[in-house]
Design an enzyme around this catalytic site. Sequence first.
Site, PDB file in Angstrom:
ATOM      1  N   ASP A   1       0.411  -1.093   0.170  1.00  0.00           N
ATOM      2  CA  ASP A   1      -0.049  -0.450  -0.198  1.00  0.00           C
ATOM      3  C   ASP A   1       0.766   1.076  -0.316  1.00  0.00           C
ATOM      4  OD1 ASP A   1      -2.361  -1.244   0.643  1.00  0.00           O
ATOM      5  OD2 ASP A   1      -2.948  -0.283   1.913  1.00  0.00           O
TER       6      ASP A   1
HETATM    7  O1  CEZ Z   1      -2.734  -2.366   5.258  1.00  0.00           O
HETATM    8  C1  CEZ Z   1      -2.323  -3.856   5.395  1.00  0.00           C
HETATM    9  C2  CEZ Z   1      -3.563  -3.909   3.531  1.00  0.00           C
HETATM   10  O2  CEZ Z   1      -4.195  -3.510   4.462  1.00  0.00           O
HETATM   11  O3  CEZ Z   1      -0.707  -3.315   3.966  1.00  0.00           O
HETATM   12  C3  CEZ Z   1      -0.789  -4.778   3.822  1.00  0.00           C
HETATM   13  C4  CEZ Z   1      -1.674  -4.863   1.783  1.00  0.00           C
HETATM   14  O4  CEZ Z   1      -1.341  -5.436   1.179  1.00  0.00           O
HETATM   15  C5  CEZ Z   1      -3.318  -4.700   2.429  1.00  0.00           C
HETATM   16  O5  CEZ Z   1      -4.394  -4.453   1.978  1.00  0.00           O
HETATM   17  C6  CEZ Z   1       0.451  -4.736   2.459  1.00  0.00           C
HETATM   18  O6  CEZ Z   1       0.917  -3.238   2.286  1.00  0.00           O
HETATM   19  O7  CEZ Z   1      -1.921   2.350   4.532  1.00  0.00           O
HETATM   20  C7  CEZ Z   1      -0.918   1.746   5.222  1.00  0.00           C
HETATM   21  O8  CEZ Z   1       0.197   2.177   5.370  1.00  0.00           O
HETATM   22  C8  CEZ Z   1      -1.112   0.575   6.118  1.00  0.00           C
HETATM   23  O9  CEZ Z   1      -0.352   0.528   6.648  1.00  0.00           O
HETATM   24  C9  CEZ Z   1      -1.650  -0.621   5.972  1.00  0.00           C
HETATM   25  O10 CEZ Z   1      -0.461  -0.099   4.516  1.00  0.00           O
HETATM   26  C10 CEZ Z   1      -1.602  -1.362   6.272  1.00  0.00           C
HETATM   27  C11 CEZ Z   1      -1.814  -1.639   7.580  1.00  0.00           C
HETATM   28  O11 CEZ Z   1      -0.767  -2.764   8.449  1.00  0.00           O
HETATM   29  C12 CEZ Z   1      -3.146  -2.752   8.358  1.00  0.00           C
HETATM   30  O12 CEZ Z   1      -3.062  -2.940   8.904  1.00  0.00           O
END
Ligand code: CEZ
Length: 784
Positions: free
Chosen positions: A471
């Site tokens: 993300d």
């Molecule tokens: O959210 C997850 C997402 O829900 O991170 C994964 C992604 O594949 C999932 O779909 C890897 O990036 O926006 C942020 O910076 C958040 O940190 C999200 O990337 C992350 C959180 O760790 C959710 O707990």
Amino acid sequence: MSLIDFEARLCRLNSPTALPLAAGYLWNKRMMIHMNARGYATAQFMQPEPSKYARAQILEQKHFMLPEQGTYAHHPGRFFYLKDRDSGDLRSAPYEPVRSAWDRFAFEAKPESIGWVLEQNGLRLELELSLPVDEAVELWELRLINGEAPRRLSLYPAFPLGLMSWMSQSAAYDPGLNAIVGDCVTPYQKVADYFKNKDLKDKVFLLSEQTPVAFETRQRPFEGEGGLHHPDALIADRLANGISRYENPIAALQFDHDLSPGETVTHRFLFGPAFDHAEIQRVKDTWLSAEGFERARTEYAAYMAQGRGSINIDFGDNHLTYFVNTWLPRQVYYHGDTNRLTTDPQTRNFLQDALGNVYVRPESSRATLLKALSQQHANGSMPDGITLYDGAELKYINQVPHTDHCVWLPMLLEAYLDETGDYAVLDETVTDQETGQSKTVRDRVSWAMQWLIEKVDQRGLSFIEQGDWNDPMNMVGWKGKGVSGWLTIATAYGLKLWAQILTRDGRDPTLFEAAIEQFRDAANTHLWDGDWYGRGITDDGVIFGVKADGEGRIYLNPQSFALMAGLAGNGKKTLMIKAIEEQLETPYGVEMIAPAYTHMREDVGRLTQKFPGVAENGSVYNHAAAFYIYSLYQVGEGDKAFELLRKMLVGPDEADYLRRGQMPVFVPNYYRGAHRQFPDASGRSSHLFNTGTASWIYRSVIEGLFGLKGCREGLRISPQLPSQWPQARITRCFRGAVFDIDIRSHDTAAKTTVTCPTATVDGDLVSGFEAGKTYKIEVVTPRR
Ligand code: CEZ
């Protein structure tokens, strides 16, 4: 005494201080509560957007659960003060806010409830939280069991309601309901929001079965100078019956009990949100009685039983056995049934949560697939999030364009078809919301794969825009040129799966097979860096995730998917596994990136601004670790896979619990990483149990470790037991039949042999079985 006792249906923590953030969680169809062993709670309910009924004392930003989130004196919690009116001893159950030590403290997380057993000086206090299946309300039962000596006690449940609203907030005791009722107006400014908000549940209640002798609803006078630790209000004989008129409310009640030796008293309370008085009355009538609590328990147990999962194991490693039999499918079920308490799940999360649910509630995975496809765009791509009800909006991260969502479709489908054999789903027609066109599932997935095939640059590498699975990797391609190495490789994998599915379905896969080669070639030509694959190429043409990089030198995901895609021959495989071992493995699992970034890289993005070792920036990000474990099983590296799988689960030794800080009732989204840079905190749990890890790990256990994987014709059996555990007994539910499987690995066995006298066996394939019947199977495999 041990710090943690772990069993199939119970995890007991025997200290309130050793793991201060340790918690369990409960959910139902309307809410979720993350309940900390010390008495702090984070809860949320859906109406239909996520909302709170107990808040912090200041205005909170709208976030739900934060990694490694600490608690603080005014953290929302459920507190029960207990005053001995003779000795003056003041304490609180379960532990906060008074923090007096108990002779015995036990926090017990069970699949269906969360409870405590506390003892002090001959008095036993039992406390239990449970939920009904389909109502946003907490059911609290508290029992005081007196020992030999008579005692005069005052009990005060005190639930701070926090700053309910800056527009209007109040609370009072309602004698008719026998409840404290808080009220507020959800803040808003736009006139249109008035009409949206007017049906919201702005009231909160603490209902009591017994009638209190006094109450307090004003937080400040309740605390006085003593604070929550030693509230002034508890010094007096009676609470002051204060009414909260525009001040932060607390729901505090007082009960006086003169207990004779051996006497037991039981309290029941209900705590939750409501729209109006009538709703509170209805909730009270429905649940607030011994019979109501019992009915809730029975119904909840039935609800949990639906999430039992498709495997039950008896394996040398007890710790893993308990986890796999109860806690892991429970976490998968939680994801599949609640959509992580959002109304617009990220498409990749929605699809991967359904992938795990294939082994728990396949019918629900099917519904997810159809729902997701009904929101396919007119160009074949998938949206960033799936809206779950009419009027739901894509929010937060779902407003950022990511290019990977289509690639998860064939992964979900492969798992679903292998488990269920339901190829008819491919002929199901789905009408999409955007164009109103009807197409079959098969055509829609082909279309999505076609979109991925076309979404490449002149080299044949997949554009990334502002992110892929990762993300916060938002600046690699925001100018429109940057590409994702991982997505290029994952697309090769997705195409491979899709081509296989089409072949098994008797369709022509040629188009997709040709594309697989293009993606493989592109990755091998432009991304292979000698020992591993690079992560991508930026808008300015800079390759990253390669040896030349001081930070972010190696990323795990491209390697995992290269193994799954069969991109790399044996030579490359050995090199990648070695590089990962040397640079990414830690005592707490395998990191996602190393070295973690210590500075912003404007051509990679927000991920490099996360603290080194936290989340995507080099933690042991378990979702990524789970991909790797799954890929290792795919390529027959069972021992390495098991080693990493085992590290994902905390315990069983005490040092590990203390280091990670959580109980083995879920896999968290990460453990702190950057182990080689900042070892002090490495291993520390994020405590977040929303994670795609659960799905991939459950799948890895079923299909990898025990090798019990479905296929169109039946069940294939090819276990990869680790050398230290040469034996396992498994009950596998599969397409309505039950298989009792005994697996042994022997030094003398040259190949796996499967024996089943009552079904057809051909090599590793068992077929010719019937739903409703049980089959005994013996498996002998070569010892590793
Ligand atoms: O959210 C997850 C997402 O829900 O991170 C994964 C992604 O594949 C999932 O779909 C890897 O990036 O926006 C942020 O910076 C958040 O940190 C999200 O990337 C992350 C959180 O760790 C959710 O707990």
